[in-house]
Design a protein around this motif. Structure first.
Motif, PDB file in Angstrom:
ATOM      1  N   LYS A 174       4.297  46.001 -38.374  1.00  0.00           N
ATOM      2  CA  LYS A 174       5.379  45.365 -37.635  1.00  0.00           C
ATOM      3  C   LYS A 174       4.922  45.086 -36.214  1.00  0.00           C
ATOM      4  N   LYS A 175       5.352  43.936 -35.691  1.00  0.00           N
ATOM      5  CA  LYS A 175       4.989  43.620 -34.317  1.00  0.00           C
ATOM      6  C   LYS A 175       5.659  44.593 -33.350  1.00  0.00           C
ATOM      7  N   ASN A 176       4.892  45.041 -32.374  1.00  0.00           N
ATOM      8  CA  ASN A 176       5.386  45.913 -31.304  1.00  0.00           C
ATOM      9  C   ASN A 176       5.902  47.260 -31.815  1.00  0.00           C
ATOM     10  N   VAL A 177       5.540  47.625 -33.061  1.00  0.00           N
ATOM     11  CA  VAL A 177       5.933  48.934 -33.588  1.00  0.00           C
ATOM     12  C   VAL A 177       4.677  49.635 -34.104  1.00  0.00           C
ATOM     13  N   THR A 178       4.346  50.753 -33.511  1.00  0.00           N
ATOM     14  CA  THR A 178       3.140  51.479 -33.899  1.00  0.00           C
ATOM     15  C   THR A 178       3.367  52.216 -35.219  1.00  0.00           C
ATOM     16  N   PRO A 179       2.288  52.543 -35.951  1.00  0.00           N
ATOM     17  CA  PRO A 179       2.445  53.325 -37.179  1.00  0.00           C
ATOM     18  C   PRO A 179       3.176  54.643 -36.958  1.00  0.00           C
ATOM     19  N   ALA A 180       2.917  55.288 -35.816  1.00  0.00           N
ATOM     20  CA  ALA A 180       3.590  56.561 -35.524  1.00  0.00           C
ATOM     21  C   ALA A 180       5.100  56.363 -35.391  1.00  0.00           C
ATOM     22  N   THR A 181       5.488  55.243 -34.793  1.00  0.00           N
ATOM     23  CA  THR A 181       6.914  54.945 -34.647  1.00  0.00           C
ATOM     24  C   THR A 181       7.554  54.680 -36.002  1.00  0.00           C
ATOM     25  N   ARG A 182       6.853  53.955 -36.860  1.00  0.00           N
ATOM     26  CA  ARG A 182       7.381  53.676 -38.188  1.00  0.00           C
ATOM     27  C   ARG A 182       7.560  54.969 -38.983  1.00  0.00           C
TER      28      ARG A 182
END
Length: 512
Positions: free
Chosen positions: A52-60
């Protein structure tokens, strides 16, 4: 792994395994992830997640763990969350969109594959449904063949993949077109041309989702003869019965969606048939997937290849419930725990007559929407209700196939799986439909609907009941007013308008 003691047979099978899970951001996928972490002594879990744009894997990953499904796990064994890793990819892309490094990780580390990802939109274009549901599975199979130590591969399909039949066995059915040919067509033809071809291909199935799922099953059956592979086919998946919490649901595109539309007073009319509604709680589906993976893997021998094991997950034979009763208990218990977010008093009618449905839909939905939009225009607001009603009708039409057709699902493989499981395993991985009490289930279902879908905690119940009582009073006042108006207009028509018309007709005849 300290909290795992006296391991059961299923737990020993999955011990120290590395699990690869697709669809982990979806309803069933999240529940599988939670159950694996809570009940199995696995080593790692890799999730395939789209970038996702502007969303890091950690955030997801944190977004997944913020789901209420993980609340108990975070309180009891928070350390197991560190076993979860992300692989960035997409089932709709070639090769799952995995990087060379991630492909290497997959081949060298994975032991268990659970393929849950799919595009479940019933109105999805045939091309997108083919790329995600069929080609994505094909590419995952190719990777699975390279895995050095694969214990089991579980594919989650749907019991309605063969809905062109009314009696559905636990076997693979012959498809109308092969996966290879359909993929080739979708990769090379223009989407506009595919609209015409796709409509012909899908005839006999209610949508592209069930159609592509059947073709995927045939692909699996031909390609997985040397892999420990099984297919699980749930019917209509509803909220959880027991775990990780009672009544959990986060997906409106199922029976919960109808319940929400009815409870909010948005939907006033249902077209249906008096049939058994084959529903299964989501946690039962999760438990059977893990148990099926154990049986498939523990009995597999590469020297004796055979067809994929198929398990229908159904309540229709073991614990049937009629569609009328489902609607009745949903309506009753949802009124016991009303939400303050309800905009109008809920009052839904049911009919088995298509023409009654069309007339009622026009009167209670379309006509009301046009009146509201006219008022909005007068007040200088942008009208939107007509478009919303059109979307409501589209949503109803997509699901009418499942509310008007009854199926007989064979569950012999499911029964044999239950018999093979130990008492301890059946307690941990319960999917025995005979243990489910629908009365108790729908009490929790209604509370879960309020808390998890409407985001209205039970602490606001007194406020919700006061709000609901006001809506009820308003509703019956409006009904009484409409009855009086109809009565007055009827009397005027009967004693004034109609006699005048006959008098004019008589005068005209006399003059002639």
């Amino acid at each position: 792994m300290d909290h795992f003691k006296n391991l059961t047979e299923i737990q020993r099978f999955y011990r120290d395994s590395t699990v690869f899970l697709t669809g982990g951001t979806g309803f069933i996928g999240k529940l599988i992830l939670e159950k694996v972490l809570r009940s199995l002594p696995v080593k790692k879990v890799y999730l395939l997640v789209r970038a996702k744009k502007n969303v890091t894997p950690a955030t997801r990953l944190s977004e997944i763990f913020n789901s209420p499904a993980f609340d108990i796990l975070k309180k009891t064994y928070p350390e197991v969350l560190n076993k979860v890793y992300l692989l960035v990819g997409d089932c709709s892309n070639l090769g799952l969109g995995l990087s060379p490094e991630d492909r290497k990780t997959f081949v060298t580390e994975m032991n268990v594959i659970i393929h849950c990802a799919a595009t479940t939109r019933f109105d999805q274009h045939i091309q997108q449904a083919t790329f995600t549901n069929i080609r994505g599975t094909r590419d995952l199979l190719s990777l699975a063949k390279e895995v050095k130590n694969l214990k089991t591969f579980v594919y989650i399909g749907t019991a309605f993949s063969n809905s062109q039949y009314r009696e559905i066995d636990e076997k693979i059915y012959e498809p109308r077109i092969s996966a290879e040919k359909l993929i080739e067509v979708c990769e090379n033809l223009d989407p506009a041309i595919l609209d015409v071809i796709g409509a012909k291909l899908v005839e006999g199935w209610p949508n592209t989702y069930t159609f592509t799922k059947q073709i995927t099953e045939d692909l699996i059956n031909r390609e997985c003869q040397h892999l420990p592979f099984c297919i699980v086919r749930p019917t209509i998946v509803v909220s959880t019965a027991f775990e990780p919490v009672e009544g959990y649901v986060d997906n409106v595109f199922t029976l919960a969606g109808f319940a929400m539309l009815n409870a909010l007073g948005i939907n006033r009319i249902i077209y249906y048939n008096k049939i058994t509604l084959d529903i299964v709680p989501a946690d039962f589906v999760v438990n059977q997937c893990l148990a099926a993976g154990w049986q498939c893997g523990s009995r597999f021998t590469a020297s004796n290849p055979n067809q994929a094991l198929v398990f229908n997950i159904s309540s229709g034979r073991d614990n049937p419930i009629s569609q009328d009763r489902v609607y009745d208990v949903c309506e009753y218990y949802l009124r016991q725990v009303p939400s303050s977010t309800v905009p109008v008093f809920p009052c839904t009618f049911r009919t088995t007559c298509w023409y009654n449905y069309l007339l009622s839909r026009f009167l209670f939905h379309t006509l009301v929407a046009y009146c509201i939009d006219i008022i909005s225009r007068i007040k200088g607001r942008k009208p939107s209700f007509v478009e919303k009603v059109k979307k409501l009708h589209h949503f109803q039409e997509m699901y009418q196939f499942f509310t008007t057709n009854e199926f007989y699902f064979h569950v012999e493989n499911t029964h044999r799986l239950l018999k093979r499981m130990s008492y301890s395993d059946r307690a941990i991985f319960n999917f025995d439909m005979t243990t489910l009490d629908w009365h108790t289930y729908f009490i929790q279902y209604s509370k879960g609907f309020r808390v998890y879908l409407l985001k209205d905690p039970m602490s606001t119940l007194p406020e919700g009941r006061r709000h609901f009582k006001k809506l009820e009073v308003q509703f019956y006042l409006i009904v009484a007013l409409l009855v009086i108006v109809a009565y007055v207009l009827g009397k005027i028509a009967l004693f004034r308008v109609i006699p005048t018309i006959f008098s004019l007709m008589g005068f005209h005849l006399r003059m002639c």
